[in-house]
Design a protein around this motif. Structure first.
Motif, PDB file in Angstrom:
ATOM      1  N   ALA A 135      25.135  41.474 -25.789  1.00  0.00           N
ATOM      2  CA  ALA A 135      24.852  40.420 -26.773  1.00  0.00           C
ATOM      3  C   ALA A 135      25.416  39.083 -26.308  1.00  0.00           C
ATOM      4  O   ALA A 135      24.760  38.036 -26.432  1.00  0.00           O
ATOM      5  N   TRP A 136      26.625  39.088 -25.760  1.00  0.00           N
ATOM      6  CA  TRP A 136      27.222  37.847 -25.265  1.00  0.00           C
ATOM      7  C   TRP A 136      26.406  37.279 -24.111  1.00  0.00           C
ATOM      8  O   TRP A 136      26.186  36.070 -24.027  1.00  0.00           O
ATOM      9  N   ALA A 137      25.957  38.157 -23.207  1.00  0.00           N
ATOM     10  CA  ALA A 137      25.253  37.705 -22.006  1.00  0.00           C
ATOM     11  C   ALA A 137      23.946  37.005 -22.354  1.00  0.00           C
ATOM     12  O   ALA A 137      23.493  36.130 -21.606  1.00  0.00           O
ATOM     13  N   GLU A 138      23.324  37.372 -23.469  1.00  0.00           N
ATOM     14  CA  GLU A 138      22.069  36.733 -23.869  1.00  0.00           C
ATOM     15  C   GLU A 138      22.231  35.229 -24.074  1.00  0.00           C
ATOM     16  O   GLU A 138      21.274  34.470 -23.910  1.00  0.00           O
ATOM     17  N   LEU A 139      23.437  34.776 -24.424  1.00  0.00           N
ATOM     18  CA  LEU A 139      23.681  33.356 -24.649  1.00  0.00           C
ATOM     19  C   LEU A 139      23.974  32.599 -23.357  1.00  0.00           C
ATOM     20  O   LEU A 139      24.090  31.374 -23.382  1.00  0.00           O
TER      21      LEU A 139
END
Length: 349
Positions: A135-139
């Motif tokens: 989820a963090w990497a998507e940003l």
């Protein structure tokens, strides 16, 4: 011509039914025209480019023109030019970590903003390490500061770096391979608290362990530190962050055979101390009580609360470490000198 043959007039629009078209989105060319400079100058000023020298009057003209027009640089376009975003992702805690850490995190966010980073808080409640990292990497953050409520692995760090993170910074009792580790020895807090109580002649120590999920990063090593102190007989005492839970524990205290309490932090200590007094137990005569964090309100109580004072890095100092890690991503470091602890003796012990 008859009345019926006349071309009917279209009905008047109802009041408020036709919204005016939105105004055009201002561009950097508009800002350049209004300020009387080139588009390149606008870009240098609004992106805080350090390599180009621009006079302060020109910078002021550009900023005033941008403000007048309501112009905001396009983050995606800026990221494409730079090769990365300026997002520093800060997973947020869902548990009461106390005013000391809250103040530290606020200082950190302000300092990062002054360094031209965009701080994004991300609620990671209920996510595992792998789920959270995806989820963090998507940003596409340029950096991630993990406070330790979610355990990361070397694989998680690699996933973030493949997604463009130039630095992953962890704060906790242990480091993570591939990450910049800021090791904060929470065990020392428990050592200082229990040693202080033993020095005061109190050997049978109840250590308050918060029931709230997510605080294990702090509470488990603090309990282990207290247990490591010679002469200390330590009993773990689960307690929630509520008056009701503190009252339940205080009601059982006489049957526990304990003469001292090390509460997880000053807030838990204040809850417990008030509950003990309500049960007719005297502090410190019957029960010595010590907390941690050295909050001002603890000095306003009667008796004044003994505590373990923590010397933490300033938010500005950590922000500079983050900035250096982003600029020099190959220099993975592990720091162990960021927190010191000392027992402060007051009337409650």
């Amino acid at each position: 011509m008859s009345q019926s043959s006349k071309t009917p007039k279209p009905p008047a629009p109802a009041s408020g039914s036709a919204a005016p078209p939105p105004p055009p989105v201002p561009t950097s060319a508009d800002v350049a025209r209004l300020a009387g400079v080139s588009r390149a100058t606008v870009s240098y000023v609004l992106n805080n480019a350090e390599a180009v020298r621009i006079s302060e009057p020109t910078r002021r003209k550009v900023r005033e023109a941008a403000e007048e027009l309501g112009y905001v640089p396009h983050a995606a376009a800026r990221s494409l030019r730079a090769g990365h975003t300026r997002i520093v992702l800060l997973p947020t805690s869902h548990v009461p970590i106390g005013p000391l850490y809250s103040t530290f995190l606020n200082e950190l966010q302000w300092a990062l903003r002054r360094l031209d980073y965009t701080v994004v808080q991300y609620g990671s409640l209920g996510l595992s390490g792998d789920e959270a990292v995806r989820a963090w990497a998507e940003l596409r953050p340029v950096a991630v500061i993990s406070l330790g409520e979610i355990s990361l692995s070397a694989r998680n760090v690699a996933t973030l770096k493949r997604a463009g993170a130039r630095a992953v910074i962890t704060m906790g009792p242990v480091g993570v391979p591939g990450a910049h580790a800021l090791v904060m020895d929470q065990q020392e807090v428990g050592v200082r608290a229990a040693a202080h109580l033993v020095e005061r002649g109190r050997a049978r120590i109840g250590v308050v362990v918060p029931e709230e999920e997510g605080l294990e990063l702090f509470s488990v090593p603090r309990l282990a530190g207290a247990r490591s102190v010679p002469g200390a007989e330590v009993v773990a005492l689960p307690m929630a962050y509520s008056e009701e839970s503190a009252a339940d524990l205080a009601a059982r205290w006489r049957g526990l055979g304990l003469d001292a309490a090390f509460a997880y932090n000053d807030e838990y200590a204040m809850l417990l101390m008030r509950a003990l007094q309500d049960e007719g137990l005297r502090v410190p005569e019957d029960v010595a009580v010590i907390g941690a964090d050295d909050l001002l309100i603890g000095r306003l109580l009667r008796p004044r609360l003994s505590t373990v004072r923590l010397e933490m890095p300033t938010g500005a100092h950590l922000a500079s470490l983050v900035d250096h890690a982003v600029r020099e991503p190959s220099e993975v470091t592990e720091r162990h000198d960021l927190m010191a602890a000392a027992a402060i003796h007051r009337e409650s012990t």
